[in-house]
Design an enzyme around this catalytic site. Structure first.
Site, PDB file in Angstrom:
ATOM      1  N   ARG A 160    -163.230  24.891  61.809  1.00 47.02           N
ATOM      2  CA  ARG A 160    -164.464  24.846  61.022  1.00 47.02           C
ATOM      3  C   ARG A 160    -165.479  25.867  61.500  1.00 47.02           C
ATOM      4  O   ARG A 160    -166.647  25.803  61.116  1.00 47.02           O
ATOM      5  CB  ARG A 160    -165.070  23.432  61.081  1.00 47.02           C
ATOM      6  CG  ARG A 160    -164.312  22.433  60.224  1.00 47.02           C
ATOM      7  CD  ARG A 160    -164.945  21.059  60.257  1.00 47.02           C
ATOM      8  NE  ARG A 160    -164.272  20.156  59.314  1.00 47.02           N
ATOM      9  CZ  ARG A 160    -164.322  18.832  59.370  1.00 47.02           C
ATOM     10  NH1 ARG A 160    -165.035  18.243  60.320  1.00 47.02           N
ATOM     11  NH2 ARG A 160    -163.691  18.095  58.489  1.00 47.02           N
ATOM     12  N   GLU A 197    -154.488  23.838  57.541  1.00 47.33           N
ATOM     13  CA  GLU A 197    -154.042  22.882  56.528  1.00 47.33           C
ATOM     14  C   GLU A 197    -152.541  22.603  56.628  1.00 47.33           C
ATOM     15  O   GLU A 197    -152.094  21.481  56.416  1.00 47.33           O
ATOM     16  CB  GLU A 197    -154.394  23.380  55.117  1.00 47.33           C
ATOM     17  CG  GLU A 197    -155.894  23.381  54.814  1.00 47.33           C
ATOM     18  CD  GLU A 197    -156.537  22.008  54.973  1.00 47.33           C
ATOM     19  OE1 GLU A 197    -155.820  20.986  54.911  1.00 47.33           O
ATOM     20  OE2 GLU A 197    -157.757  21.950  55.166  1.00 47.33           O
ATOM     21  N   THR A 222    -150.114  15.060  60.065  1.00 46.10           N
ATOM     22  CA  THR A 222    -150.284  15.203  61.510  1.00 46.10           C
ATOM     23  C   THR A 222    -151.743  14.967  61.877  1.00 46.10           C
ATOM     24  O   THR A 222    -152.643  15.418  61.167  1.00 46.10           O
ATOM     25  CB  THR A 222    -149.854  16.618  61.965  1.00 46.10           C
ATOM     26  OG1 THR A 222    -148.574  16.912  61.400  1.00 46.10           O
ATOM     27  CG2 THR A 222    -149.763  16.708  63.474  1.00 46.10           C
ATOM     28  N   TYR A 251    -141.763  18.653  61.620  1.00 48.83           N
ATOM     29  CA  TYR A 251    -141.659  19.250  60.276  1.00 48.83           C
ATOM     30  C   TYR A 251    -141.614  20.767  60.375  1.00 48.83           C
ATOM     31  O   TYR A 251    -142.490  21.475  59.857  1.00 48.83           O
ATOM     32  CB  TYR A 251    -142.827  18.801  59.400  1.00 48.83           C
ATOM     33  CG  TYR A 251    -142.767  17.364  58.942  1.00 48.83           C
ATOM     34  CD1 TYR A 251    -141.573  16.801  58.505  1.00 48.83           C
ATOM     35  CD2 TYR A 251    -143.902  16.573  58.928  1.00 48.83           C
ATOM     36  CE1 TYR A 251    -141.518  15.480  58.071  1.00 48.83           C
ATOM     37  CE2 TYR A 251    -143.854  15.241  58.492  1.00 48.83           C
ATOM     38  CZ  TYR A 251    -142.652  14.713  58.070  1.00 48.83           C
ATOM     39  OH  TYR A 251    -142.605  13.414  57.644  1.00 48.83           O
ATOM     40  N   TYR A 270    -152.037  19.897  47.208  1.00 48.56           N
ATOM     41  CA  TYR A 270    -153.112  19.601  48.158  1.00 48.56           C
ATOM     42  C   TYR A 270    -153.583  20.860  48.887  1.00 48.56           C
ATOM     43  O   TYR A 270    -154.782  21.171  48.918  1.00 48.56           O
ATOM     44  CB  TYR A 270    -152.694  18.548  49.206  1.00 48.56           C
ATOM     45  CG  TYR A 270    -153.661  18.597  50.366  1.00 48.56           C
ATOM     46  CD1 TYR A 270    -154.938  18.067  50.229  1.00 48.56           C
ATOM     47  CD2 TYR A 270    -153.347  19.295  51.545  1.00 48.56           C
ATOM     48  CE1 TYR A 270    -155.881  18.200  51.236  1.00 48.56           C
ATOM     49  CE2 TYR A 270    -154.285  19.432  52.553  1.00 48.56           C
ATOM     50  CZ  TYR A 270    -155.546  18.882  52.400  1.00 48.56           C
ATOM     51  OH  TYR A 270    -156.478  19.041  53.380  1.00 48.56           O
ATOM     52  N   ASP A 301    -155.340  14.312  49.199  1.00 51.52           N
ATOM     53  CA  ASP A 301    -154.409  13.900  50.251  1.00 51.52           C
ATOM     54  C   ASP A 301    -154.455  12.367  50.353  1.00 51.52           C
ATOM     55  O   ASP A 301    -155.045  11.691  49.504  1.00 51.52           O
ATOM     56  CB  ASP A 301    -154.786  14.566  51.578  1.00 51.52           C
ATOM     57  CG  ASP A 301    -156.071  13.983  52.127  1.00 51.52           C
ATOM     58  OD1 ASP A 301    -156.866  13.424  51.340  1.00 51.52           O
ATOM     59  OD2 ASP A 301    -156.286  14.064  53.345  1.00 51.52           O
ATOM     60  N   CYS A 328    -163.697   5.054  56.132  1.00 57.58           N
ATOM     61  CA  CYS A 328    -162.905   4.343  55.122  1.00 57.58           C
ATOM     62  C   CYS A 328    -161.427   4.358  55.542  1.00 57.58           C
ATOM     63  O   CYS A 328    -160.558   4.890  54.866  1.00 57.58           O
ATOM     64  CB  CYS A 328    -163.096   5.011  53.760  1.00 57.58           C
ATOM     65  SG  CYS A 328    -162.539   4.013  52.357  1.00 57.58           S
ATOM     66  N   CYS A 366    -170.868   2.841  55.940  1.00 60.74           N
ATOM     67  CA  CYS A 366    -170.460   3.802  54.913  1.00 60.74           C
ATOM     68  C   CYS A 366    -171.655   4.363  54.137  1.00 60.74           C
ATOM     69  O   CYS A 366    -172.471   3.607  53.614  1.00 60.74           O
ATOM     70  CB  CYS A 366    -169.482   3.153  53.933  1.00 60.74           C
ATOM     71  SG  CYS A 366    -168.900   4.312  52.669  1.00 60.74           S
TER      72      CYS A 366
END
Length: 355
Positions: free
Chosen positions: A24, A36, A42, A81, A119, A137, A191, A201
């Site tokens: 970020r 991504e 993961t 993966y 996604y 996602d 959430c 929230c």
DNA sequence: TAGCCGTGGCT
DNA sequence: TAGCCAAGGCT
């Protein structure tokens, strides 16, 4: 639902609470892309050290495009993966050659890249390019199933379209990047799948599930099937120079192109597994073996199967022809090759790296 | 569509 | 402990 109020509450919460994550720091499309892919299925905490190391080794599209695949796999070792990173490098090569190193900002073009599904395409387009595309996602489906009271089974692939349509109706055109990221961050921090923190929230007042008191009943998700057990014999085989035999797995399928100790699936029948393995090895490599007793066993759980590995040690009785997919290496050099975690366990438990 | 494709942390 | 789960995609 007051959409503008929802967007405002969600994005303002994100601006206050977003985690400080290495991907970020800027909006470089390549970095967003790598992050991504790594984040697929993961956890964030798992990805962080891999992301940092990967970008040190492969800081740009050009470097990754020209890198040796074995080095790339080594950088991914332990992440799982593995086709993700082979697809990533393949797609990066295409961007390097066909798009002059610029990640496409067009939904149709970016979706054609290997390993970039709906996604990931939406995530890159919104985060790196500020385009109002949905990035649906598991988090987004969970969060929106609660807010909008959607009872469709999120385990069904077709359900994703319902949520993409929902996001298109909700997404902030002023800040699509933060909107999408906030939805995911909310799913990760507040959430959550079990015991969501509704009292904390920021969009509780917009949540139909909370209003109805059914937040713990959502999302609807059917169970997956149990893993199938597979019996394997694996041998740590040495030659007269005390070098260890390793081989590269096939270029497709499970653990594609990863290195391993020679292994064979055995059946539970009247013949001993040791005899089954020696027969397999002779057929495959035309070399005889002397095998000792089993030195141990390892269980390794995959998404869809369980390996029950019976580990033997032994000696090669003749010369074996080395090649690109078959090597004799000193124990201390095993660290140069990318092994799946199952075989890393074998190295750790049954091989003395000093010898 | 449903099965294939990894791993490690949590309950 | 056994199951479940995590920023999915491919076939």
């Amino acid at each position: 639902m007051d959409i503008e109020s929802f967007q405002k509450d969600l994005i303002e919460w994100f601006e206050m609470e977003m985690r400080d994550l290495p991907w970020r720091k800027d909006q470089d499309p390549y970095k967003v892309w790598v992050s991504e892919i790594m984040l697929q299925q993961t956890r964030v905490d798992t990805v962080i050290p891999y992301f940092t190391r990967f970008l040190e080794k492969f800081p740009s599209i050009e470097v990754l495009a020209n890198a040796d695949e074995d080095q790339v796999l080594k950088a991914w070792e332990g992440l799982g993966y593995y086709s993700r990173v082979r697809n990533l490098q393949s797609a990066v090569k295409e961007v390097h050659e066909k798009y002059e190193g610029q990640v496409p900002d067009d939904p149709k073009e970016i979706a054609t890249l290997k390993g970039v599904g709906p996604y990931t395409a939406g995530a890159i387009l919104s985060i790196a390019y500020g385009k109002p595309e949905p990035a649906v996602d598991g988090n987004v489906m969970r969060v929106l199933s609660r807010i909008l009271l959607i009872w469709e089974d999120i385990a069904k692939p077709s359900t994703r379209k319902t949520f993409e349509t929902a996001v298109r109706g909700l997404i902030s055109h002023e800040n699509p990047s933060y909107f999408n990221q906030a939805l995911m961050e909310l799913g990760a921090l507040i959430c959550t799948p079990t015991s969501p923190s509704c009292l904390l929230c920021p969009v509780r007042d917009h949540c139909q599930a909370f209003d109805a008191g059914v937040q713990n009943e959502l999302p609807v998700k059917t169970k997956k099937k149990k893993q199938r057990p597979v019996e394997l014999v694996t041998a740590v085989l040495k030659d007269e120079q005390n070098r260890i035999l390793i081989r590269k797995r096939p270029e497709s399928g499970l653990l594609a192109n990863m290195w391993e100790f020679p292994s064979a699936e055995v059946s539970i029948e009247y013949r001993s597994e040791k005899e089954q393995f020696k027969e397999y090895f002779k057929e495959e490599y035309q070399v005889d073996l002397s095998l000792g007793d089993m030195v141990g066993r390892i269980e390794h759980v995959f998404s869809h199967l369980i390996w029950n590995i019976h580990v033997f040690s032994g000696e090669l009785q003749g010369d074996i022809q080395e090649g690109p997919a078959l090597k004799l290496v000193k124990a201390e050099d095993l660290k140069e090759f990318a092994f799946p975690v199952s075989h890393q366990k074998i190295i750790k438990q049954f091989i003395d790296l000093e010898k």
